[in-house]
Structure formats: C-alpha cells, structure tokens
Scaffold this motif. Structure first.
Motif, PDB file in Angstrom:
ATOM      1  N   GLU A  67      45.857  37.643  19.203  1.00 52.83           N
ATOM      2  CA  GLU A  67      46.884  37.684  20.258  1.00 52.83           C
ATOM      3  C   GLU A  67      47.375  39.107  20.455  1.00 52.83           C
ATOM      4  N   HIS A  68      47.368  39.559  21.706  1.00 52.14           N
ATOM      5  CA  HIS A  68      47.918  40.855  22.108  1.00 52.14           C
ATOM      6  C   HIS A  68      47.977  40.857  23.633  1.00 52.14           C
ATOM      7  N   PRO A  69      49.017  41.418  24.241  1.00 55.20           N
ATOM      8  CA  PRO A  69      49.141  41.381  25.709  1.00 55.20           C
ATOM      9  C   PRO A  69      48.023  42.113  26.443  1.00 55.20           C
ATOM     10  N   ASP A  70      47.311  43.037  25.769  1.00 60.78           N
ATOM     11  CA  ASP A  70      46.259  43.797  26.438  1.00 60.78           C
ATOM     12  C   ASP A  70      44.856  43.283  26.151  1.00 60.78           C
ATOM     13  N   ILE A  71      44.735  42.159  25.459  1.00 64.05           N
ATOM     14  CA  ILE A  71      43.428  41.512  25.378  1.00 64.05           C
ATOM     15  C   ILE A  71      43.106  40.978  26.770  1.00 64.05           C
ATOM     16  N   VAL A  72      41.863  41.138  27.190  1.00 60.48           N
ATOM     17  CA  VAL A  72      41.496  40.831  28.574  1.00 60.48           C
ATOM     18  C   VAL A  72      41.957  39.438  28.992  1.00 60.48           C
ATOM     19  N   LEU A  73      42.557  39.400  30.213  1.00 62.31           N
ATOM     20  CA  LEU A  73      42.991  38.184  30.889  1.00 62.31           C
ATOM     21  C   LEU A  73      44.269  37.554  30.317  1.00 62.31           C
ATOM     22  N   THR A  74      44.885  38.190  29.327  1.00 64.59           N
ATOM     23  CA  THR A  74      46.094  37.596  28.744  1.00 64.59           C
ATOM     24  C   THR A  74      47.223  37.498  29.769  1.00 64.59           C
ATOM     25  N   SER A  95      26.067  46.273  36.341  1.00 65.30           N
ATOM     26  CA  SER A  95      27.338  46.279  37.047  1.00 65.30           C
ATOM     27  C   SER A  95      28.552  46.224  36.131  1.00 65.30           C
ATOM     28  N   GLY A  96      28.368  45.870  34.864  1.00 60.26           N
ATOM     29  CA  GLY A  96      29.495  45.754  33.955  1.00 60.26           C
ATOM     30  C   GLY A  96      30.366  44.547  34.233  1.00 60.26           C
ATOM     31  N   LYS A  97      29.798  43.499  34.830  1.00 60.41           N
ATOM     32  CA  LYS A  97      30.571  42.308  35.157  1.00 60.41           C
ATOM     33  C   LYS A  97      30.483  41.290  34.018  1.00 60.41           C
ATOM     34  N   PHE A  98      31.631  40.681  33.737  1.00 66.09           N
ATOM     35  CA  PHE A  98      31.738  39.668  32.698  1.00 66.09           C
ATOM     36  C   PHE A  98      32.043  38.331  33.367  1.00 66.09           C
ATOM     37  N   PHE A  99      31.414  37.263  32.887  1.00 67.97           N
ATOM     38  CA  PHE A  99      31.526  35.963  33.541  1.00 67.97           C
ATOM     39  C   PHE A  99      32.308  34.978  32.671  1.00 67.97           C
ATOM     40  N   TYR A 100      33.204  34.236  33.324  1.00 67.35           N
ATOM     41  CA  TYR A 100      34.028  33.249  32.633  1.00 67.35           C
ATOM     42  C   TYR A 100      34.098  31.959  33.446  1.00 67.35           C
ATOM     43  N   HIS A 101      34.188  30.861  32.713  1.00 64.97           N
ATOM     44  CA  HIS A 101      34.446  29.552  33.316  1.00 64.97           C
ATOM     45  C   HIS A 101      35.952  29.328  33.312  1.00 64.97           C
ATOM     46  N   ILE A 102      36.511  29.058  34.476  1.00 70.74           N
ATOM     47  CA  ILE A 102      37.961  28.939  34.645  1.00 70.74           C
ATOM     48  C   ILE A 102      38.326  27.536  35.099  1.00 70.74           C
ATOM     49  N   PHE A 147      37.403  41.583  40.676  1.00 75.52           N
ATOM     50  CA  PHE A 147      37.061  40.216  40.267  1.00 75.52           C
ATOM     51  C   PHE A 147      36.515  39.460  41.464  1.00 75.52           C
ATOM     52  N   GLU A 148      35.780  38.396  41.182  1.00 73.29           N
ATOM     53  CA  GLU A 148      35.185  37.589  42.252  1.00 73.29           C
ATOM     54  C   GLU A 148      35.058  36.142  41.775  1.00 73.29           C
ATOM     55  N   ARG A 149      35.461  35.210  42.652  1.00 68.63           N
ATOM     56  CA  ARG A 149      35.193  33.798  42.377  1.00 68.63           C
ATOM     57  C   ARG A 149      33.745  33.543  42.803  1.00 68.63           C
ATOM     58  N   VAL A 150      32.851  33.444  41.850  1.00 71.80           N
ATOM     59  CA  VAL A 150      31.421  33.383  42.138  1.00 71.80           C
ATOM     60  C   VAL A 150      31.036  32.033  42.727  1.00 71.80           C
ATOM     61  N   ILE A 151      31.523  30.961  42.103  1.00 71.97           N
ATOM     62  CA  ILE A 151      31.184  29.616  42.576  1.00 71.97           C
ATOM     63  C   ILE A 151      32.222  28.638  42.056  1.00 71.97           C
ATOM     64  N   GLU A 152      32.545  27.641  42.870  1.00 77.12           N
ATOM     65  CA  GLU A 152      33.402  26.542  42.418  1.00 77.12           C
ATOM     66  C   GLU A 152      32.495  25.420  41.953  1.00 77.12           C
ATOM     67  N   ILE A 180      33.518  29.499  38.350  1.00 78.83           N
ATOM     68  CA  ILE A 180      32.998  30.625  37.591  1.00 78.83           C
ATOM     69  C   ILE A 180      33.471  31.908  38.273  1.00 78.83           C
ATOM     70  N   TYR A 181      34.070  32.806  37.495  1.00 83.70           N
ATOM     71  CA  TYR A 181      34.521  34.107  37.991  1.00 83.70           C
ATOM     72  C   TYR A 181      33.750  35.223  37.293  1.00 83.70           C
ATOM     73  N   SER A 182      33.604  36.334  38.007  1.00 85.08           N
ATOM     74  CA  SER A 182      33.138  37.567  37.370  1.00 85.08           C
ATOM     75  C   SER A 182      34.282  38.570  37.373  1.00 85.08           C
ATOM     76  N   PHE A 183      34.378  39.351  36.283  1.00 88.12           N
ATOM     77  CA  PHE A 183      35.447  40.321  36.132  1.00 88.12           C
ATOM     78  C   PHE A 183      34.877  41.662  35.702  1.00 88.12           C
ATOM     79  N   GLU A 184      35.546  42.727  36.119  1.00 91.28           N
ATOM     80  CA  GLU A 184      35.312  44.043  35.556  1.00 91.28           C
ATOM     81  C   GLU A 184      36.564  44.442  34.786  1.00 91.28           C
ATOM     82  N   TYR A 185      36.394  44.955  33.574  1.00 86.83           N
ATOM     83  CA  TYR A 185      37.524  45.329  32.739  1.00 86.83           C
ATOM     84  C   TYR A 185      37.985  46.756  33.055  1.00 86.83           C
ATOM     85  N   THR A 186      39.262  47.008  32.866  1.00 85.06           N
ATOM     86  CA  THR A 186      39.797  48.368  32.985  1.00 85.06           C
ATOM     87  C   THR A 186      39.757  49.056  31.623  1.00 85.06           C
ATOM     88  N   ASP A 187      40.057  50.341  31.629  1.00 80.42           N
ATOM     89  CA  ASP A 187      40.094  51.102  30.375  1.00 80.42           C
ATOM     90  C   ASP A 187      41.259  50.681  29.488  1.00 80.42           C
TER      91      ASP A 187
END
Length: 221
Positions: free
Chosen positions: A11-18, A41-48, A69-74, A81-88
């Motif tokens: 747990e930490h507020p800066d872990i991705v998507l928190t 592309s550096g894109k990460f995919f998640y099921h939401i 970010f992009e909603r790839v498919i419902e 399914i979404y794709s995300f790019e992380y920040t620094d």
C-alpha cells in the motif's frame, strides 16, 4: 532449489492506479498477465470492473501515476480492458521483482491496497522487494508463501508444452516490465503460431495459480 509462490499486500498512494481506485470505490482492477506490456509503446493492460466508468476515468484524469489511457474494449456490462501508460511518479513493483528473477502472476486491488501473487525462484529473493518497499515508504505484508520443487523439475500440473512455453518466455524476458521480448518472438522460439503461444502461456499461468494457491478441494475439474 525450490520455487516460491508468495502473496503480498502492498500500500502506497503512488503505486499505479491507487488514486483512481480510491476515487472510484466500486472499481476492481486486475492485471492482464498474458498481455503485460507492449514493449514498443510501454502500454500496460488491466481488466477493470466498475459500476461507473465515467467516475473511474475521472479518477484516471487526476491520477499522478497515469499518463495516457484508453478503454480498449468492453467485455461485458461493467467490465472492460484498459491500456495505461505510467508516469515517472508511479511506483512500479514489477521491475524490482524482475530483477530478483521473479514474475508477478496477478495484481489486483483490495480497496486502495494491492495484492500481488508472485512466483520467484528463492525465498531469499523476496528481500529485494522488501528493500524497495522500505526505501520508498511502502507498507508491505506477506500474506502467504508456499514452496514447491523448481518449475524445471516438476510439472506442477503443467503439460510439457506449457512448461516449455513458460520457461522460454521467462528466459527471453517476456515477463519483464517493460518486456524484453514480444509474444511473436516467444512463438518463433517455440516454433508455433502466436495464438498457440498465447494459449500455452495463459493456460500455464492459470495452472500454476491453481496448483499453488488452491487446496485440492477447491481445484476445478
């Protein structure tokens, strides 16, 4: 040598998507393990799962760990399914685990905390994750750990082709974040089609999870 299957809560507020899952408390997030990262592309995919994707995307807009970010498919009602790019600014645990020769098999949120299911070759390798957590003020708890014979020495319920596919993918860097090999390259090494390689990896990962984390009475037929 024994392989380790560990379930860890972080747990930490800066872990991705928190920030996003805190904003949309109806949301459930799971990494898509067989998709991982597009190395180009550096894109990460998640099921939401969410009862309100507008609220979820409002959270994304204000999440300092997420860039594009992009909603790839419902896939069905309230699931996508979404794709995300992380920040620094994002704290990303997968490179730490990759450095320890481990793989994150699953990542899902529990409120604003995250539950990681990790496959790693030695229990002592977990120290890399604990050191990173301490250095970055990340709360971390070990929920469960199981030891098994090395993947190379046992089938763990895997077929020979599933085991070979997992080992080839691991050795070529397919499971690293960002990936050092594409699914197409893994398929070439296995001398099979890309869909066949994807299927072997998906079923192999599922088999590892079932054999390692579920009691015999819980396992599907």
């Amino acid at each position: 040598m024994t392989d380790i299957k560990a379930v860890v809560r972080v747990e930490h507020p800066d872990i991705v998507l928190t920030e996003t899952v805190t904003h949309d408390r109806s949301s459930k997030v799971k990494s898509v393990s067989e998709a991982g990262t597009d190395p180009a592309s550096g894109k990460f995919f998640y099921h939401i799962e969410s009862s309100d994707f507008v609220q979820f995307e409002d959270g994304l807009q204000n999440d300092n760990t997420i860039g594009e970010f992009e909603r790839v498919i419902e896939t069905r009602d309230e699931e996508a399914i979404y794709s995300f790019e992380y920040t620094d600014e994002a704290k990303i645990l997968s490179p730490v685990i990759s450095t320890a020769n481990g793989v994150i098999l699953e990542m899902e949120n529990e409120g604003k905390a995250w539950i990681l299911t990790i496959w790693i070759p030695e229990r002592t390798n977990l120290v890399h994750l604990w050191d990173y957590a301490q250095q970055n003020d990340i709360d971390i708890d070990l929920l469960r750990v199981n030891e098994y014979a090395s993947l190379g020495n046992t089938d763990a319920g895997l077929t020979d082709s599933q085991r070979e596919a997992l080992l080839v993918a691991f050795e070529t860097g397919y499971f690293e974040e960002p990936r050092n090999a594409t699914l197409s390259e893994v398929a070439v090494d296995l001398d099979i089609s890309q869909p066949a390689a994807s299927g072997l990896l998906r079923r192999g990962i599922k088999r590892l999870i079932v054999s390692s984390l579920m009691d015999d009475s819980e396992q599907p037929d």
